[in-house]
Design a protein around this motif. Structure first.
Motif, PDB file in Angstrom:
ATOM      1  N   SER A  99      38.602   8.909  32.968  1.00 25.32           N
ATOM      2  CA  SER A  99      38.674   9.067  34.427  1.00 25.32           C
ATOM      3  C   SER A  99      38.666  10.536  34.837  1.00 25.32           C
ATOM      4  CB  SER A  99      39.907   8.365  34.994  1.00 25.32           C
ATOM      5  OG  SER A  99      41.081   9.129  34.823  1.00 25.32           O
ATOM      6  N   PHE A 100      39.065  11.437  33.951  1.00 22.83           N
ATOM      7  CA  PHE A 100      39.012  12.862  34.276  1.00 22.83           C
ATOM      8  C   PHE A 100      37.569  13.310  34.504  1.00 22.83           C
ATOM      9  CE2 PHE A 100      43.113  13.893  31.683  1.00 22.83           C
ATOM     10  CZ  PHE A 100      43.886  13.298  32.661  1.00 22.83           C
ATOM     11  N   THR A 101      36.628  12.632  33.872  1.00 21.46           N
ATOM     12  CA  THR A 101      35.214  12.937  34.071  1.00 21.46           C
ATOM     13  C   THR A 101      34.637  12.125  35.225  1.00 21.46           C
ATOM     14  OG1 THR A 101      34.925  13.451  31.733  1.00 21.46           O
ATOM     15  CG2 THR A 101      32.933  12.923  32.972  1.00 21.46           C
ATOM     16  N   THR A 102      34.875  10.822  35.221  1.00 15.00           N
ATOM     17  CA  THR A 102      34.254   9.963  36.236  1.00 15.00           C
ATOM     18  C   THR A 102      34.845  10.165  37.622  1.00 15.00           C
ATOM     19  OG1 THR A 102      35.743   8.122  35.698  1.00 15.00           O
ATOM     20  CG2 THR A 102      33.618   8.187  34.552  1.00 15.00           C
ATOM     21  N   ASP A 103      36.103  10.565  37.709  1.00 12.13           N
ATOM     22  CA  ASP A 103      36.765  10.781  38.999  1.00 12.13           C
ATOM     23  C   ASP A 103      37.269  12.218  39.124  1.00 12.13           C
ATOM     24  OD1 ASP A 103      36.432   8.121  39.884  1.00 12.13           O
ATOM     25  OD2 ASP A 103      38.136   7.502  38.663  1.00 12.13           O
ATOM     26  N   ARG A 104      36.450  13.148  38.691  1.00 11.94           N
ATOM     27  CA  ARG A 104      36.835  14.568  38.675  1.00 11.94           C
ATOM     28  C   ARG A 104      37.288  15.067  40.049  1.00 11.94           C
ATOM     29  NH1 ARG A 104      36.385  18.709  35.061  1.00 11.94           N
ATOM     30  NH2 ARG A 104      36.328  20.790  35.974  1.00 11.94           N
ATOM     31  N   VAL A 105      36.628  14.585  41.108  1.00 12.95           N
ATOM     32  CA  VAL A 105      36.988  15.028  42.457  1.00 12.95           C
ATOM     33  C   VAL A 105      38.435  14.673  42.772  1.00 12.95           C
ATOM     34  CG1 VAL A 105      36.511  14.666  44.909  1.00 12.95           C
ATOM     35  CG2 VAL A 105      34.626  14.994  43.315  1.00 12.95           C
ATOM     36  N   ILE A 106      38.844  13.464  42.438  1.00 13.72           N
ATOM     37  CA  ILE A 106      40.229  13.042  42.687  1.00 13.72           C
ATOM     38  C   ILE A 106      41.198  13.908  41.892  1.00 13.72           C
ATOM     39  CG2 ILE A 106      41.907  11.199  42.248  1.00 13.72           C
ATOM     40  CD1 ILE A 106      39.717   9.203  42.946  1.00 13.72           C
ATOM     41  N   TRP A 107      40.896  14.115  40.624  1.00 20.19           N
ATOM     42  CA  TRP A 107      41.811  14.871  39.775  1.00 20.19           C
ATOM     43  C   TRP A 107      41.860  16.338  40.154  1.00 20.19           C
ATOM     44  CZ3 TRP A 107      45.258  12.077  37.767  1.00 20.19           C
ATOM     45  CH2 TRP A 107      44.980  10.781  37.341  1.00 20.19           C
ATOM     46  N   THR A 108      40.731  16.908  40.549  1.00 22.02           N
ATOM     47  CA  THR A 108      40.711  18.299  40.995  1.00 22.02           C
ATOM     48  C   THR A 108      41.558  18.447  42.257  1.00 22.02           C
ATOM     49  OG1 THR A 108      38.515  18.621  40.052  1.00 22.02           O
ATOM     50  CG2 THR A 108      39.206  20.197  41.710  1.00 22.02           C
ATOM     51  N   ALA A 109      41.408  17.521  43.188  1.00 17.17           N
ATOM     52  CA  ALA A 109      42.213  17.554  44.418  1.00 17.17           C
ATOM     53  C   ALA A 109      43.693  17.375  44.087  1.00 17.17           C
ATOM     54  CB  ALA A 109      41.728  16.492  45.393  1.00 17.17           C
ATOM     55  N   ASN A 110      44.001  16.582  43.074  1.00 14.49           N
ATOM     56  CA  ASN A 110      45.387  16.384  42.670  1.00 14.49           C
ATOM     57  C   ASN A 110      46.003  17.700  42.208  1.00 14.49           C
ATOM     58  OD1 ASN A 110      47.295  15.728  40.127  1.00 14.49           O
ATOM     59  ND2 ASN A 110      47.574  14.218  41.749  1.00 14.49           N
ATOM     60  N   ILE A 111      45.284  18.435  41.393  1.00 15.06           N
ATOM     61  CA  ILE A 111      45.788  19.732  40.918  1.00 15.06           C
ATOM     62  C   ILE A 111      45.923  20.694  42.085  1.00 15.06           C
ATOM     63  CG2 ILE A 111      45.197  21.767  39.526  1.00 15.06           C
ATOM     64  CD1 ILE A 111      46.326  19.426  37.912  1.00 15.06           C
ATOM     65  N   GLU A 112      44.926  20.702  42.956  1.00 13.94           N
ATOM     66  CA  GLU A 112      44.967  21.573  44.131  1.00 13.94           C
ATOM     67  C   GLU A 112      46.181  21.235  45.003  1.00 13.94           C
ATOM     68  OE1 GLU A 112      43.605  24.620  46.671  1.00 13.94           O
ATOM     69  OE2 GLU A 112      42.755  24.049  44.745  1.00 13.94           O
ATOM     70  N   SER A 113      46.454  19.964  45.195  1.00 12.13           N
ATOM     71  CA  SER A 113      47.592  19.584  46.040  1.00 12.13           C
ATOM     72  C   SER A 113      48.907  19.961  45.381  1.00 12.13           C
ATOM     73  CB  SER A 113      47.552  18.098  46.372  1.00 12.13           C
ATOM     74  OG  SER A 113      47.868  17.319  45.257  1.00 12.13           O
ATOM     75  N   THR A 114      48.962  19.885  44.073  1.00  9.13           N
ATOM     76  CA  THR A 114      50.183  20.277  43.371  1.00  9.13           C
ATOM     77  C   THR A 114      50.464  21.759  43.596  1.00  9.13           C
ATOM     78  OG1 THR A 114      49.817  18.573  41.697  1.00  9.13           O
ATOM     79  CG2 THR A 114      51.305  20.382  41.106  1.00  9.13           C
ATOM     80  N   ALA A 115      49.443  22.581  43.486  1.00 16.95           N
ATOM     81  CA  ALA A 115      49.622  24.019  43.719  1.00 16.95           C
ATOM     82  C   ALA A 115      49.994  24.295  45.174  1.00 16.95           C
ATOM     83  CB  ALA A 115      48.353  24.768  43.330  1.00 16.95           C
ATOM     84  N   GLY A 133      49.893  18.035  31.989  1.00 12.50           N
ATOM     85  CA  GLY A 133      49.387  19.085  31.100  1.00 12.50           C
ATOM     86  C   GLY A 133      48.000  18.777  30.570  1.00 12.50           C
ATOM     87  N   LEU A 134      47.776  17.535  30.209  1.00 14.61           N
ATOM     88  CA  LEU A 134      46.467  17.125  29.715  1.00 14.61           C
ATOM     89  C   LEU A 134      45.408  17.306  30.795  1.00 14.61           C
ATOM     90  CD1 LEU A 134      44.761  15.778  27.469  1.00 14.61           C
ATOM     91  CD2 LEU A 134      45.421  13.570  28.453  1.00 14.61           C
ATOM     92  N   LEU A 135      45.745  16.938  32.018  1.00 15.79           N
ATOM     93  CA  LEU A 135      44.800  17.078  33.124  1.00 15.79           C
ATOM     94  C   LEU A 135      44.394  18.530  33.320  1.00 15.79           C
ATOM     95  CD1 LEU A 135      43.219  16.101  35.583  1.00 15.79           C
ATOM     96  CD2 LEU A 135      45.360  16.152  36.879  1.00 15.79           C
ATOM     97  N   VAL A 136      45.356  19.419  33.353  1.00 15.14           N
ATOM     98  CA  VAL A 136      45.038  20.838  33.536  1.00 15.14           C
ATOM     99  C   VAL A 136      44.139  21.325  32.397  1.00 15.14           C
ATOM    100  CG1 VAL A 136      46.003  23.177  33.570  1.00 15.14           C
ATOM    101  CG2 VAL A 136      47.076  21.359  34.928  1.00 15.14           C
ATOM    102  N   GLN A 137      44.506  20.999  31.170  1.00 16.34           N
ATOM    103  CA  GLN A 137      43.682  21.425  30.028  1.00 16.34           C
ATOM    104  C   GLN A 137      42.277  20.864  30.134  1.00 16.34           C
ATOM    105  OE1 GLN A 137      45.423  21.239  26.025  1.00 16.34           O
ATOM    106  NE2 GLN A 137      47.389  20.838  27.026  1.00 16.34           N
ATOM    107  N   TYR A 138      42.175  19.587  30.488  1.00 16.95           N
ATOM    108  CA  TYR A 138      40.869  18.937  30.538  1.00 16.95           C
ATOM    109  C   TYR A 138      39.993  19.524  31.636  1.00 16.95           C
ATOM    110  CZ  TYR A 138      37.239  15.537  30.012  1.00 16.95           C
ATOM    111  OH  TYR A 138      36.031  14.958  29.770  1.00 16.95           O
TER     112      TYR A 138
END
Length: 183
Positions: free
Chosen positions: A91-107, A151-156
């Motif tokens: 899902s980190f690849t197929t839903d990259r937009v969601i995961w990128t926004a998740n990291i952005e929202s965390t920051a 942590g895995l998400l950030v690394q990926y």
């Protein structure tokens, strides 16, 4: 979709493409096809629109985690966890937009009390879901899994070719369990 939904969808895409600081109202207007006044009408300010989009993206990311869990709870726990890691990493690849926004929202949550409270609530929901689905009722397992996922998400997202595999994670957890067992 209505104008409000168009603005949110466009904002989520802009956040994923540009990040919070670089997303302008002009970007959002161009991506949504709405006019500038619609942002003020529906959200009041650019920041409120960005925060709402990030909250929704975070909720979608949490739901993505929970949806990736294997349905068969009676099966082998190790196989269940392995399936979970594979689906999550895919899902980190197929839903990259969601995961990128998740990291952005965390920051961004570090600078917004409202967003921090909403993100904290989403994290509690994720821990509870992970505890229920994979933790055999032990909240410590849900908390550890959520920590590993972050942590895995950030690394990926930064370097997918050198991120841990599901097999690496399983081996590391086994090693930690051995180190954690008192003699």
């Amino acid at each position: 979709m209505g104008t409000r939904e168009d603005l949110l969808a466009a904002t989520k895409q802009c956040l994923a493409d540009r990040g919070y600081a670089r997303t302008t109202v002009r970007d959002i207007v161009a991506a949504s096809g709405a006019n500038l006044a619609a942002i003020n009408y529906h959200f009041g300010t650019r920041d409120k629109l960005l925060n709402q989009a990030m909250l929704e993206a975070t909720a979608a990311a949490v739901q993505q985690i929970l949806d990736s869990l294997p349905a068969d709870r009676a099966g082998d726990p190790a196989a269940r966890l392995n399936t979970f890691w594979h689906k999550l990493i895919d899902s980190f690849t197929t839903d990259r937009v969601i995961w990128t926004a998740n990291i952005e929202s965390t920051a961004q949550a570090l600078h917004s009390p409202t967003l921090r409270a909403e993100t904290g609530a989403a994290q509690q929901q994720a821990r509870a879901g992970l505890t229920e689905a994979l933790g055999a009722g032990d909240p410590a397992i849900g908390a550890l899994l959520q920590t590993l996922i972050g942590g895995l998400l950030v690394q990926y997202l930064i370097d997918p070719d050198h991120s841990p595999t599901p097999e690496d994670l399983a081996a590391g957890l086994r090693g930690l369990a051995e180190l954690s067992t008192p003699d």
